[in-house]
Scaffold this active site. Structure first.
Site, mmCIF file in Angstrom:
data_model
loop_
_atom_site.group_PDB
_atom_site.id
_atom_site.type_symbol
_atom_site.label_atom_id
_atom_site.label_comp_id
_atom_site.label_asym_id
_atom_site.label_seq_id
_atom_site.Cartn_x
_atom_site.Cartn_y
_atom_site.Cartn_z
ATOM 1 N N LEU A 94 0.883 -1.175 0.000
ATOM 2 C CA LEU A 94 0.000 0.000 0.000
ATOM 3 C C LEU A 94 0.911 1.212 0.000
ATOM 4 O O LEU A 94 1.796 1.309 0.854
ATOM 5 C CB LEU A 94 -0.884 0.014 1.255
ATOM 6 N N GLY A 106 -4.786 6.898 2.001
ATOM 7 C CA GLY A 106 -4.359 5.598 2.554
ATOM 8 C C GLY A 106 -5.535 4.909 3.225
ATOM 9 O O GLY A 106 -5.785 3.714 2.994
ATOM 10 N N ASP A 130 1.572 -7.355 5.730
ATOM 11 C CA ASP A 130 2.926 -7.401 6.268
ATOM 12 C C ASP A 130 3.422 -5.964 6.250
ATOM 13 O O ASP A 130 3.768 -5.431 5.191
ATOM 14 C CB ASP A 130 3.828 -8.294 5.407
ATOM 15 N N TYR A 140 -1.849 0.671 10.442
ATOM 16 C CA TYR A 140 -2.864 -0.390 10.401
ATOM 17 C C TYR A 140 -3.561 -0.540 11.753
ATOM 18 O O TYR A 140 -4.774 -0.749 11.812
ATOM 19 C CB TYR A 140 -2.221 -1.704 9.956
HETATM 20 C C1 LIG Z 1 1.110 4.785 5.439
HETATM 21 C C2 LIG Z 1 0.432 5.519 4.281
HETATM 22 C C3 LIG Z 1 -0.162 4.475 3.320
HETATM 23 C C4 LIG Z 1 -0.703 6.410 4.869
HETATM 24 O O1 LIG Z 1 -1.394 7.046 3.798
HETATM 25 P P1 LIG Z 1 -2.037 8.503 3.946
HETATM 26 O O2 LIG Z 1 -2.901 8.744 2.762
HETATM 27 O O3 LIG Z 1 -0.975 9.507 4.208
HETATM 28 O O4 LIG Z 1 -2.891 8.325 5.265
HETATM 29 P P2 LIG Z 1 -4.343 8.925 5.518
HETATM 30 O O5 LIG Z 1 -4.344 10.385 5.235
HETATM 31 O O6 LIG Z 1 -5.357 8.103 4.797
HETATM 32 O O7 LIG Z 1 -4.499 8.655 7.067
HETATM 33 C C5 LIG Z 1 -5.638 7.959 7.547
HETATM 34 C C6 LIG Z 1 -5.566 7.927 9.042
HETATM 35 O O8 LIG Z 1 -4.408 7.171 9.433
HETATM 36 C C7 LIG Z 1 -3.620 7.942 10.325
HETATM 37 N N1 LIG Z 1 -2.210 7.599 10.073
HETATM 38 C C8 LIG Z 1 -1.489 7.856 8.956
HETATM 39 N N2 LIG Z 1 -0.233 7.365 9.095
HETATM 40 C C9 LIG Z 1 -0.177 6.819 10.345
HETATM 41 C C10 LIG Z 1 0.847 6.163 11.093
HETATM 42 N N3 LIG Z 1 2.050 5.951 10.591
HETATM 43 N N4 LIG Z 1 0.531 5.717 12.341
HETATM 44 C C11 LIG Z 1 -0.707 5.903 12.878
HETATM 45 N N5 LIG Z 1 -1.715 6.512 12.217
HETATM 46 C C12 LIG Z 1 -1.452 6.969 10.975
HETATM 47 C C13 LIG Z 1 -3.947 9.389 9.989
HETATM 48 O O9 LIG Z 1 -3.692 10.215 11.103
HETATM 49 C C14 LIG Z 1 -5.434 9.311 9.674
HETATM 50 O O10 LIG Z 1 -6.178 9.257 10.871
HETATM 51 P P3 LIG Z 1 -7.721 9.772 10.946
HETATM 52 O O11 LIG Z 1 -8.483 9.023 9.881
HETATM 53 O O12 LIG Z 1 -8.143 9.374 12.325
HETATM 54 O O13 LIG Z 1 -7.645 11.219 10.691
HETATM 55 C C15 LIG Z 1 1.383 6.465 3.533
HETATM 56 O O14 LIG Z 1 1.981 7.321 4.465
HETATM 57 C C16 LIG Z 1 2.485 5.776 2.733
HETATM 58 O O15 LIG Z 1 2.335 5.516 1.541
HETATM 59 N N6 LIG Z 1 3.657 5.504 3.368
HETATM 60 C C17 LIG Z 1 4.814 4.907 2.694
HETATM 61 C C18 LIG Z 1 4.580 3.477 2.372
HETATM 62 C C19 LIG Z 1 4.071 2.669 3.559
HETATM 63 O O16 LIG Z 1 4.493 2.848 4.696
HETATM 64 N N7 LIG Z 1 3.149 1.761 3.253
HETATM 65 C C20 LIG Z 1 2.534 0.919 4.267
HETATM 66 C C21 LIG Z 1 2.462 -0.494 3.738
HETATM 67 S S1 LIG Z 1 3.881 -1.477 4.130
#
Ligand SMILES: CC(C)(COP(=O)(O)OP(=O)(O)OC[C@H]1O[C@@H](n2cnc3c(N)ncnc32)[C@H](O)[C@@H]1OP(=O)(O)O)[C@@H](O)C(=O)NCCC(=O)NCCS
Length: 164
Positions: A94, A106, A130, A140
């Site tokens: 993701l 996300g 994972d 997650y």
């Molecule tokens: C992790 C990732 C997918 C989050 O995507 P995003 O679009 O920035 O996240 P969102 O804006 O949808 O956040 C949704 C919610 O999750 C929370 N959130 C985001 N990252 C978080 C983290 N690392 N820890 C805890 N909560 C988190 C946000 O605060 C938000 O909370 P809310 O709905 O209560 O306001 C993105 O940062 C990413 O692509 N990271 C790099 C790749 C990665 O780590 N992928 C994970 C799979 S291994």
């Protein structure tokens, strides 16, 4: 910042994979070099969020998997039949492009993956992931996923309560 409307679709060859840029180079490379091939071989299904017909703002992959009953927390495994494994759907990857982070994408993709897994006619007990590191695992957990007691970077969410 207001986010543009997104369209969710299976990845296809018309989408611009080269300009996708999240903070993780392995996740960028996977989309650029591997995802189409995995789709063709039915090793993974890749879904993308598009801001226009070509621009990929985020993606995730789904595939079949299984969870060992003995790996699950006991308060969950004791309610399941005594099979060695239970079927699952794995969200292998993701990633959200840096330009679109923190706009709910996300979370929206996670919800889309849960809905797709829950509405499938093929049974799966849970959506599992994972996580690549503890930061991803926190994301997650924030969404209700439960970590395996002995492998905290593997998390799952039972699908029975998800509306397909
Ligand atoms: C992790 C990732 C997918 C989050 O995507 P995003 O679009 O920035 O996240 P969102 O804006 O949808 O956040 C949704 C919610 O999750 C929370 N959130 C985001 N990252 C978080 C983290 N690392 N820890 C805890 N909560 C988190 C946000 O605060 C938000 O909370 P809310 O709905 O209560 O306001 C993105 O940062 C990413 O692509 N990271 C790099 C790749 C990665 O780590 N992928 C994970 C799979 S291994």
């Amino acid at each position: 910042m207001s986010s543009p409307p997104f369209k969710l679709a299976p990845l296809d060859s018309t989408h611009d994979r080269a300009s996708f840029n999240c903070t993780s180079e392995p996740l960028n490379r996977y989309l650029r070099e591997q995802a189409n091939q995995d789709m063709r071989r039915r090793v993974a299904a890749c879904f993308v969020a598009l801001t226009d017909p070509q621009r990929i703002a985020a993606y995730y992959t789904l595939g079949s998997a299984s969870l060992l009953l003995t790996d699950l927390p006991s308060h969950i495994s004791k309610k399941l039949p005594r099979y060695p494994t239970v079927p699952a759907v794995r969200m292998g990857r993701l990633a959200v492009d840096q330009a679109f982070k923190g706009q709910g994408l996300g979370g929206a993709l996670l919800a889309d993956a849960l809905t797709r897994a829950a509405r499938s006619e093929i049974a799966a007990f849970a959506l599992m992931v994972d996580a690549k590191d503890q930061g991803a695992a926190s994301f997650y957990q924030h969404h209700g996923f439960i970590a395996l007691p002995d492998s905290p970077l593997t998390l799952f969410l039972p699908l029975a309560s998800i509306k397909g």
